[in-house]
Design a protein around this motif. Structure first.
Motif, PDB file in Angstrom:
ATOM      1  N   GLU A 180      -2.011 -55.714  -5.903  1.00  0.00           N
ATOM      2  CA  GLU A 180      -2.264 -55.951  -4.488  1.00  0.00           C
ATOM      3  C   GLU A 180      -2.034 -57.414  -4.134  1.00  0.00           C
ATOM      4  N   TYR A 211      -7.658 -56.951  -2.161  1.00  0.00           N
ATOM      5  CA  TYR A 211      -8.187 -56.974  -0.802  1.00  0.00           C
ATOM      6  C   TYR A 211      -7.370 -56.157   0.175  1.00  0.00           C
ATOM      7  N   SER A 212      -6.400 -55.414  -0.320  1.00  0.00           N
ATOM      8  CA  SER A 212      -5.560 -54.675   0.611  1.00  0.00           C
ATOM      9  C   SER A 212      -6.237 -53.370   1.016  1.00  0.00           C
ATOM     10  N   SER A 213      -5.832 -52.849   2.128  1.00  0.00           N
ATOM     11  CA  SER A 213      -6.325 -51.541   2.551  1.00  0.00           C
ATOM     12  C   SER A 213      -5.152 -50.570   2.500  1.00  0.00           C
ATOM     13  N   TYR A 247      -2.851 -50.976   5.368  1.00  0.00           N
ATOM     14  CA  TYR A 247      -1.929 -52.089   5.233  1.00  0.00           C
ATOM     15  C   TYR A 247      -0.775 -51.717   4.297  1.00  0.00           C
ATOM     16  N   THR A 292      -9.748 -42.271  -1.765  1.00  0.00           N
ATOM     17  CA  THR A 292      -8.465 -42.908  -2.092  1.00  0.00           C
ATOM     18  C   THR A 292      -7.390 -41.849  -2.300  1.00  0.00           C
TER      19      THR A 292
END
Ligand code: C2E
Ligand code: MG
Ligand code: MG
Ligand code: MG
Length: 285
Positions: free
Chosen positions: A153, A186-188, A191, A223
């Motif tokens: 990420e 920290y990515s979603s 994103y 997820t």
């Protein structure tokens, strides 16, 4: 006495500082030599399809056979290779070695697999990375669809503009892209939709307490559900128990990797494993 121990304390402090630094120098200096002398080896860990538990892929994982210290795990020397820049020749060696090995297995008529290789941050920033990979594929005669590159990420978040171009270039080439250690950065997922990636590897830390810690079950389920709706394949890392495997199959996780099936193995051992647990009809699953 107190003066002496203060003095000792000072010495100890100094020593541990310089020990850390000299370990760095020793390993760092050794790394250069190790590349020249070929002290590295790739191990291979099976990627298993949940549906029928067939081996459909493998991840290449580097090992360093240090002449005095024995086997050094990658977590201990990859960061040093990164800092010194040696990760570029080393990372290139990994991709080439992996492709050469895959070609040997293909030519032997072993069941088809896709082979994934980990990229490091600095390696990913290398301006000619796409050309380097293209050249290796051409030299080794590997069809790009069988090569998967594992990114993290943080690599995607660092410089979103140049990054997206690089990812598109790889996609155009036909190489598969996946996100390693997913959930630790920290990515979603929202994103990630911007990036042309095909797979997520759920980090081992979420799998460890599956069935024990309800939060982990919720995270893993969510997820998988979101990844499915974004058309991404999901792989669970670090599956060690039958109970975890059953839960992941329930949650419709397509593939798993972990000690329940096999630890990373040397190429000879993996070859036997693939002969026994691969499936002839699997193509780039
Ligand atoms: P990773 O890419 O997330 O690889 C998975 C790590 O988890 C491997 O550790 C593997 O041996 C371990 N593992 C797999 N299944 C299980 C399990 O069921 N239980 C437990 N406890 N561990 C499991 P390894 O080989 O020590 O590699 C550590 C990390 O070093 C890798 O994490 C990867 O980030 C990095 N690495 C390894 N090879 C390379 C390489 O060629 N290039 C780069 N840049 N990084 C590499
Ligand atoms: Mg990986
Ligand atoms: Mg990794
Ligand atoms: Mg991982």
């Amino acid at each position: 006495r107190s003066k002496a121990s203060a003095h000792n304390g000072y010495l100890v402090y100094q020593e541990s500082m310089s020990e850390g630094f000299s370990a760095y120098l020793t390993l760092g200096g050794g790394l250069r030599k190790a590349i020249e002398e070929g002290q590295f080896e790739l191990y291979y860990q099976p990627k298993v399809r949940s549906m029928d538990e067939a081996t459909v892929g493998a991840e290449a994982l580097i090992r360093w056979h240090h002449p005095e210290k024995g086997m050094i795990p990658p977590d201990q020397f990859i960061p040093i290779a990164e800092e010194s820049g040696l990760i570029l020749p080393l990372g290139e060696w990994v991709i080439r070695r992996a492709c050469e090995q895959l070609k040997l297995w293909q030519d032997q008529g072993l069941p088809p697999i896709n082979l994934s290789v980990n990229l490091s941050g600095r390696q990913f920033l290398q301006p000619n990375l796409v050309e380097v990979v293209k050249q290796i594929l051409a030299d080794t005669g590997i069809d790009p669809q069988y090569l998967e590159l594992e990114l993290t990420e943080s690599m995607l978040m660092s410089d979103a503009h140049g990054t997206i171009q690089k990812l598109h270039d790889f996609r155009e080439m036909g190489v598969t892209l996946s996100i390693d250690d997913f959930g630790t950065g920290y990515s979603s997922l929202a994103y990630l939709k911007k990036f042309p990636i095909q797979a997520l590897k759920i980090d081992r830390s979420f799998i460890k307490d599956l069935g024990i810690d309800g939060d982990d079950d919720a995270i893993v389920k969510a997820t998988i559900a979101m990844a499915q709706s974004l058309n991404l394949k999901v792989i669970a890392e670090g599956v060690e128990s039958r109970n975890q495997m059953n839960l992941l199959t329930d949650y419709e996780c397509q593939e798993v990797q972990g000690y329940l099936f096999a630890k990373p193995m040397c190429s000879d051992d993996f070859e036997r494993y693939l002969g026994a647990f691969g499936k002839a009809e699997v193509v780039n699953a």
